[in-house]
Design a protein around this motif. Structure first.
Motif, short mmCIF file in Angstrom:
data_model
loop_
_atom_site.label_atom_id
_atom_site.label_comp_id
_atom_site.label_asym_id
_atom_site.label_seq_id
_atom_site.Cartn_x
_atom_site.Cartn_y
_atom_site.Cartn_z
N ASN A 274 0.84 -1.20 0.00
CA ASN A 274 0.00 0.00 0.00
C ASN A 274 0.87 1.25 0.00
OD1 ASN A 274 -2.48 -1.39 0.07
ND2 ASN A 274 -2.00 -1.94 2.20
N PRO A 275 0.35 2.36 -0.55
CA PRO A 275 1.18 3.56 -0.67
C PRO A 275 1.73 4.06 0.67
CG PRO A 275 -0.80 3.74 -2.00
CD PRO A 275 -0.97 2.51 -1.17
N VAL A 276 2.99 4.50 0.63
CA VAL A 276 3.62 5.06 1.83
C VAL A 276 3.61 6.59 1.74
CG1 VAL A 276 5.10 3.08 2.32
CG2 VAL A 276 5.92 4.83 0.74
N LYS A 277 3.73 7.21 2.91
CA LYS A 277 3.80 8.67 2.99
C LYS A 277 5.25 9.07 3.23
CE LYS A 277 0.68 10.47 5.73
NZ LYS A 277 -0.17 10.62 6.96
N ILE A 278 5.72 10.00 2.44
CA ILE A 278 7.14 10.35 2.48
C ILE A 278 7.33 11.82 2.84
CG2 ILE A 278 9.23 10.51 1.03
CD1 ILE A 278 8.51 7.65 1.27
N TYR A 279 8.31 12.06 3.68
CA TYR A 279 8.62 13.41 4.15
C TYR A 279 9.84 13.96 3.41
CZ TYR A 279 9.62 17.14 7.49
OH TYR A 279 9.85 18.36 8.07
N VAL A 280 9.68 15.08 2.74
CA VAL A 280 10.80 15.67 2.00
C VAL A 280 11.56 16.61 2.95
CG1 VAL A 280 11.48 17.01 -0.04
CG2 VAL A 280 9.35 15.68 -0.07
N THR A 281 12.81 16.32 3.20
CA THR A 281 13.56 17.23 4.07
C THR A 281 14.42 18.18 3.25
OG1 THR A 281 15.17 17.42 5.87
CG2 THR A 281 15.46 15.55 4.41
N ASP A 282 14.32 19.48 3.59
CA ASP A 282 15.26 20.42 2.97
C ASP A 282 16.20 20.97 4.04
OD1 ASP A 282 13.46 21.93 4.29
OD2 ASP A 282 12.87 23.18 2.59
N GLU A 283 16.15 20.32 5.20
CA GLU A 283 17.00 20.76 6.31
C GLU A 283 18.26 19.89 6.40
OE1 GLU A 283 16.59 21.62 11.09
OE2 GLU A 283 14.93 20.68 10.02
N PHE A 284 18.06 18.57 6.24
CA PHE A 284 19.19 17.64 6.37
C PHE A 284 19.52 17.02 5.02
CE2 PHE A 284 16.84 17.73 10.34
CZ PHE A 284 17.82 18.19 11.19
N VAL A 285 20.77 16.60 4.86
CA VAL A 285 21.15 15.95 3.60
C VAL A 285 21.80 14.60 3.90
CG1 VAL A 285 21.40 18.10 2.31
CG2 VAL A 285 23.40 17.11 3.47
N ARG A 286 21.71 13.71 2.91
CA ARG A 286 22.27 12.36 3.09
C ARG A 286 23.68 12.26 2.55
NH1 ARG A 286 22.89 8.42 -0.64
NH2 ARG A 286 23.10 6.30 0.16
N ALA A 287 23.90 12.82 1.37
CA ALA A 287 25.19 12.59 0.71
C ALA A 287 25.46 13.73 -0.25
CB ALA A 287 25.14 11.27 -0.07
N VAL A 288 26.72 13.89 -0.56
CA VAL A 288 27.10 14.96 -1.47
C VAL A 288 27.94 14.35 -2.59
CG1 VAL A 288 29.16 15.55 -0.07
CG2 VAL A 288 28.12 17.28 -1.55
N ARG A 289 27.83 14.90 -3.77
CA ARG A 289 28.64 14.40 -4.89
C ARG A 289 30.11 14.41 -4.52
NH1 ARG A 289 26.44 16.92 -10.53
NH2 ARG A 289 24.29 16.50 -10.03
N GLY A 290 30.79 13.32 -4.86
CA GLY A 290 32.20 13.22 -4.48
C GLY A 290 32.37 12.56 -3.13
N GLY A 291 31.28 12.42 -2.39
CA GLY A 291 31.33 11.73 -1.09
C GLY A 291 31.11 10.24 -1.28
N VAL A 292 30.42 9.61 -0.31
CA VAL A 292 30.28 8.15 -0.37
C VAL A 292 28.83 7.72 -0.61
CG1 VAL A 292 32.34 7.63 0.97
CG2 VAL A 292 30.19 8.03 2.16
N GLY A 293 28.01 8.64 -1.12
CA GLY A 293 26.58 8.36 -1.29
C GLY A 293 26.27 7.17 -2.16
N GLU A 294 27.13 6.91 -3.16
CA GLU A 294 26.82 5.79 -4.06
C GLU A 294 27.40 4.47 -3.54
OE1 GLU A 294 28.40 6.53 -7.94
OE2 GLU A 294 30.42 6.88 -7.19
N ALA A 295 28.11 4.52 -2.42
CA ALA A 295 28.63 3.28 -1.82
C ALA A 295 27.63 2.81 -0.77
CB ALA A 295 29.98 3.54 -1.17
N LYS A 296 27.52 1.50 -0.62
CA LYS A 296 26.59 0.99 0.40
C LYS A 296 27.38 0.83 1.69
CE LYS A 296 22.46 -1.90 0.37
NZ LYS A 296 21.50 -0.81 0.53
N THR A 297 27.68 1.98 2.28
CA THR A 297 28.49 1.97 3.50
C THR A 297 27.63 2.30 4.71
OG1 THR A 297 30.42 2.92 4.58
CG2 THR A 297 29.24 4.38 3.11
N VAL A 298 28.00 1.73 5.83
CA VAL A 298 27.17 1.84 7.04
C VAL A 298 26.91 3.30 7.43
CG1 VAL A 298 27.85 -0.42 7.91
CG2 VAL A 298 29.25 1.55 8.49
#
Ligand code: COI
Length: 359
Positions: free
Chosen positions: A176-200
């Motif tokens: 069933n559809p989920v409800k998603i919260y868009v954050t413009d306050e926090f970020v997960r990853a930045v280009r050149g960082g490790v966002g595309e790696a599946k790291t802990v």
């Protein structure tokens, strides 16, 4: 290739199997055995073994605990109605594992050996692959730095292991559809960082915003790009797709987004079906405007754990935007049926995505 030694659990120590396969809570029960091997700079990978599921003893100075060299993968074993066991594109997970390893200065693991070890573990714990529709055995290959040292540098010793866990749907919402919260306050990853790696650490970085979203009644967070906070990136445990004017749009892989196996499968299926599909930057403003003027017809997330997960509502800047009346979209359903059908051997596999594990 390394030899794998096997030590089976004794009868009395077998772990209780879940009583109700239809109410499995994701990642809470683990099967009887695990695959383990160790790495040392001077020896390479060694001591490959399948042993009873057990604790890992760590030195308090183990480098994973201090500098976070840890990566993992997620894939599933599916039980078909006729009893066969399927893996879905496991080589993609092995490739991504090695890309993550490289990015974190960790040793790679031969993909053929990863699959061999996994298949041997699955043969031993085949009884743990649940049989009910929509369930599977979630597989978690993991590697982290074990060397006891406090200097900031890549470790010289690692452990690699595979554990497995019978699971149902990742979200309590199921399909069933989920409800998603868009954050413009926090970020997960930045280009050149490790966002595309599946790291802990990427998951640790996501928790704070996810907790805020949860308290507000949302299932997960939709991340925006870290620089302008304008472009859509991905959701907590999923890649994201939008259907706008009958075109499928997903953000491109520019380094800060996890290159999902299900994401790639959806793109390939869409192309085969003649659906126009674009990997292109999409702003949150375009998404919101699309919802407002009805051009955005549906939205769904993709992931191994989440499969295809329809999104029924977005919250952005304290406003709620309902998508497709909060219902499962036509394309979400079609992708879900096709991918799940292939995984469980109910549909043809024109792309050769299935690898059968012979017991
Ligand atoms: C997966 O889909 O396998 C993931 O890795 C998501 C997970 C962190 C629950």
């Amino acid at each position: 290739m390394l030899e794998i030694s096997v030590q089976l659990v004794d009868e009395a120590s077998k772990r209780p199997k879940p009583e109700d396969e239809n109410n499995l809570v994701f990642g809470t029960v683990f099967s009887d055995h695990m695959f383990v091997m160790n790495y040392a700079e001077d020896k390479g990978w060694h001591d490959a073994r399948i042993v009873p599921y057990q604790d890992i003893v760590l030195d308090p100075a183990a480098m994973i605990l201090h500098y976070g060299q840890g990566i993992f993968e997620g894939l599933k074993a599916y039980r078909c109605a006729d009893g066969r066991i399927h893996l879905f594109r496991p080589e993609k997970n092995c490739e991504r594992f090695n890309r993550s390893a490289k990015r974190l200065c960790m040793p790679e693991v031969d993909p053929d050996f990863q699959i061999k070890a996994l298949e041997q573990l699955l043969r031993i714990d085949a009884d743990w692959i649940p049989r009910s529709k929509g369930t599977s055995l979630y597989i978690r290959p993991t590697m982290f730095a074990t060397e006891p040292a406090l200097g900031v540098r890549p470790a010289k010793e690692y452990i690699y292991y595979i554990i497995t866990s019978p699971v149902g749907p990742y979200y309590p919402e199921g399909f069933n559809p989920v409800k998603i919260y868009v954050t413009d306050e926090f970020v997960r990853a930045v280009r050149g960082g490790v966002g595309e790696a599946k790291t802990v650490g990427n998951y640790a970085a996501s928790l704070y915003a996810a907790e805020i979203a949860k308290k507000k009644g949302y299932t997960q967070v939709l991340w925006l790009d870290a620089v302008e906070r304008k472009y859509v990136e991905e959701v907590g445990t999923m890649n994201i797709f939008f259907r706008v004017d009958d075109e499928l749009i997903t953000p491109p892989l520019t380094g800060s987004i996890l290159p999902g196996v299900t994401r790639d499968s959806v793109i390939q299926l869409a192309k085969q079906w003649g659906v126009r599909v674009k990997e292109r930057p999409i702003t949150i403003d375009e998404v919101i405007q699309g919802i407002k003027d009805g051009r955005l017809q549906e939205c769904f997330g993709t992931g191994t754990a989440a499969v295809i997960s329809p999104v029924g509502e977005l919250c952005y800047k304290d406003e709620n935007y309902v998508i497709n009346d909060g219902k499962v979209g036509e394309w979400s359903k079609r992708f879900y049926d096709e991918i799940v059908g292939i995984q469980y051997g109910e549909k043809d596999d024109p792309f050769g995505w299935i690898r059968e594990v012979k017991v």
